[in-house]
Design a protein around this motif. Structure first.
Motif, PDB file in Angstrom:
ATOM      1  N   PRO A  47       0.704  -1.118   0.113  1.00 55.59           N
ATOM      2  CA  PRO A  47      -0.003   0.052   0.079  1.00 55.59           C
ATOM      3  C   PRO A  47       0.836   1.140   0.068  1.00 55.59           C
ATOM      4  O   PRO A  47       1.909   1.336   0.793  1.00 55.59           O
ATOM      5  CB  PRO A  47      -0.858  -0.186   1.324  1.00 55.59           C
ATOM      6  N   ARG A  48       0.402   2.153  -0.854  1.00 55.65           N
ATOM      7  CA  ARG A  48       1.334   3.653  -1.016  1.00 55.65           C
ATOM      8  C   ARG A  48       0.260   4.718  -1.041  1.00 55.65           C
ATOM      9  O   ARG A  48      -0.914   4.426  -1.358  1.00 55.65           O
ATOM     10  CB  ARG A  48       2.332   3.399  -1.972  1.00 55.65           C
ATOM     11  N   GLN A  49       0.879   5.928  -1.293  1.00 54.24           N
ATOM     12  CA  GLN A  49      -0.286   6.786  -1.180  1.00 54.24           C
ATOM     13  C   GLN A  49      -0.878   7.124  -2.577  1.00 54.24           C
ATOM     14  O   GLN A  49      -0.275   6.848  -3.593  1.00 54.24           O
ATOM     15  CB  GLN A  49       0.662   8.095  -1.301  1.00 54.24           C
ATOM     16  N   ALA A 109      -5.267   4.813   0.850  1.00 54.73           N
ATOM     17  CA  ALA A 109      -3.914   4.364   0.223  1.00 54.73           C
ATOM     18  C   ALA A 109      -4.387   3.651  -1.073  1.00 54.73           C
ATOM     19  O   ALA A 109      -5.629   3.328  -1.522  1.00 54.73           O
ATOM     20  CB  ALA A 109      -3.175   3.353   1.033  1.00 54.73           C
TER      21      ALA A 109
ATOM     22  N   VAL B  57       4.757  -2.987   4.355  1.00 58.33           N
ATOM     23  CA  VAL B  57       5.244  -1.702   4.237  1.00 58.33           C
ATOM     24  C   VAL B  57       5.156  -1.476   6.001  1.00 58.33           C
ATOM     25  O   VAL B  57       4.797  -2.322   6.769  1.00 58.33           O
ATOM     26  CB  VAL B  57       4.011  -0.736   4.048  1.00 58.33           C
ATOM     27  N   ALA B  84       6.194   5.232   4.544  1.00 60.47           N
ATOM     28  CA  ALA B  84       5.227   4.455   4.961  1.00 60.47           C
ATOM     29  C   ALA B  84       4.043   4.824   3.687  1.00 60.47           C
ATOM     30  O   ALA B  84       4.229   5.714   3.061  1.00 60.47           O
ATOM     31  CB  ALA B  84       4.529   4.931   6.253  1.00 60.47           C
ATOM     32  N   PRO B  85       2.849   4.113   3.794  1.00 63.87           N
ATOM     33  CA  PRO B  85       1.705   4.601   2.889  1.00 63.87           C
ATOM     34  C   PRO B  85       1.386   6.012   3.230  1.00 63.87           C
ATOM     35  O   PRO B  85       0.525   6.557   2.344  1.00 63.87           O
ATOM     36  CB  PRO B  85       0.707   3.560   3.209  1.00 63.87           C
ATOM     37  N   TYR B  86       1.390   6.659   4.263  1.00 60.59           N
ATOM     38  CA  TYR B  86       1.127   7.992   4.827  1.00 60.59           C
ATOM     39  C   TYR B  86       2.231   8.769   5.012  1.00 60.59           C
ATOM     40  O   TYR B  86       3.164   8.669   5.391  1.00 60.59           O
ATOM     41  CB  TYR B  86      -0.121   7.578   5.887  1.00 60.59           C
TER      42      TYR B  86
END
Lengths: 231, 221
Positions: A47-49, A109, B57, B84-86
């Motif tokens: 998962p990423r932005q 995400a 992640v 990270a995803p954020y």
């Protein structure tokens, strides 16, 4: 009436399955999956932005699949780039995988899944889904279970498991019917069921039962591939 | 920690069906069965079952020390990329020094690396702080990025692995929980050697007697 399959397989026998994870070093997770000469490579990023922001969902992550054939994967060169067919398969792959991926863990995400078919000999979407499920697990994405996919065909009047290109193009008698299907590996629920051709409801039930049995074997191979890695 | 051999599990695999176990990280419960939801090593400690992930992640947790890169400046703080995803947010109120709001680039500019601590993980966004010892801007040294799931191995039991590398190379090393590692030594050579040793740990993280192997590697280098 067909008495024998072109490659000498039994009617409920799949082509040789090969599965391996970690084939794309730069990806978060990756896998290769083959049914005989049909080969799919899947790579997972995320998962990423997620950008653009308007696609973000504050309740869950977006699962985005991209399926395509490599231009050299088929006998007649395929023009590179997405086609009507590949858009459809990308979409059904998303729907086949979405029930198992725990998307609610990553709000806003995106999880990108790229599937490239390097050799096409029918059942490519099934190989793609199997590779994608492996790649997602390899990427450490939380999942309820895996997904195992297989195609069942009806060649004239005979039901066969794991259709190859030559069988798919069979035109005599009742012709060829191709039914790709995907099952959640442990619970056996159906997450993909497509049908191209003609089949009676009774035979479709038989076909699903055959597919379910074959998917179990696919699942065993998937487990084997994942457990082989130590990295 | 249980020393019995940990088994590799795949998502959907049942780890135990005996009653009385509690589902930990990377697992879910269905009736009495504890089922893995991630690919990793099943670990049963007392009655708690969890899956140690082999990949994945970094998900921020309160109290984690992490290293981030400033990617944007807002009117009241900085936005950090923390692998990270954020994104993480560092508000000016979480800085231990007096701040003149007219020019925030004076303190942290875009591209600066910051050692920070996760202060808050909310539904919408992650807040970090630089209040605390050892936190703040990184001015020199070497940054490498490793797989976040390998961080515990790099640190080792009670910091044994990272201390070994620190002592042998005479470098100061900070391993961010997000997989970003800062190495600062007397010379570039020693920093590169430390980086190589850390890479070795992440690549061979499954080999038994890894500490000895790293020791040998460092002696040679």
């Amino acid at each position: 009436m067909v008495y024998k399959r072109v490659d000498g397989r039994a009617f409920d026998e799949m082509r040789e399955i090969k599965a391996e994870v970690g084939v794309v070093p730069r990806a978060f997770g990756s896998a290769r999956f083959s049914f005989g000469s049909t080969t799919a490579i899947a790579a997972v990023y995320g998962p990423r932005q997620l950008h653009p922001q308007h696609l973000q969902d504050p309740q869950k992550a977006l699962l985005r699949c991209y399926y395509d054939l490599a231009s050299f994967s088929v006998a007649e060169r395929k023009k590179p780039g997405p086609t009507r067919r590949s858009y459809e398969i990308s979409k059904v792959t998303e729907w086949a995988l979405a029930p198992v991926v725990m998307l609610e863990n990553f709000p806003n995400a995106v999880i990108d899944v790229f599937i490239i078919i390097t050799q096409a000999d029918a059942s490519t979407r099934c190989a793609g889904i199997n590779a994608a499920a492996l790649a997602l697990a390899h990427a450490g994405v939380p999942m309820k279970e895996l997904v195992s996919s297989v195609s069942v065909g009806k060649i004239d009047k005979q039901l066969v498991v794991d259709v190859c290109k030559e069988e798919e193009s069979y035109e005599e008698g009742e012709g060829a019917t191709d039914i790709p299907m995907a099952f959640l590996s442990e619970s056996g629920k159906i997450s993909l069921l497509q049908l191209d051709g003609k089949i009676s409801p009774e035979e479709l039930k038989k076909a699903i039962a055959l597919g379910k049995k074959a998917a179990k074997k696919v699942y065993q191979e998937q487990i084997k591939a994942l457990k082989k890695v130590k990295e | 920690m249980s020393e019995e051999k940990r088994k590799i599990v795949v998502p959907g695999e049942t780890i135990t069906t005996e009653p009385g176990y509690l589902p930990g990280e990377g697992t879910r419960k269905e009736g009495n069965a504890i089922i893995a939801t991630r690919f990793g090593l099943a670990d049963i400690n007392e009655k708690l079952v969890r899956v140690i992930p082999l990949s994945g992640v970094y998900m921020p947790r309160k109290g984690n020390t992490i290293i981030g890169k400033v990617i944007d400046i807002t009117f009241n703080g900085w936005l950090l990329d923390i692998n990270a995803p954020y994104l993480a947010f560092l508000p000016i109120s979480e800085c231990p020094f007096f701040i003149d709001k007219t020019d925030l680039t004076e303190y942290f500019d875009i591209g600066d690396m910051i050692i920070a601590k996760v202060a808050l993980v909310k539904h919408r966004g992650i807040d970090v702080t630089v209040k605390g010892r050892g936190l703040g801007k990184i001015k020199d040294g070497l940054i490498i990025i490793i797989n976040p799931s390998k961080v515990p191995r790099v640190i080792g039991k009670g910091g044994s692995m990272v201390n070994l590398i620190k002592n042998e190379t005479e470098c100061n090393i900070i391993v961010g929980q997000n997989g970003v590692v800062w190495i600062k030594g007397k010379s570039i050579e020693s920093e590169l050697l430390a980086a190589k040793a850390i890479r070795l740990v992440t690549e061979k993280s499954f080999i038994e007697g890894l500490t000895e192997m790293v020791q040998e590697f460092l002696n040679k280098g």
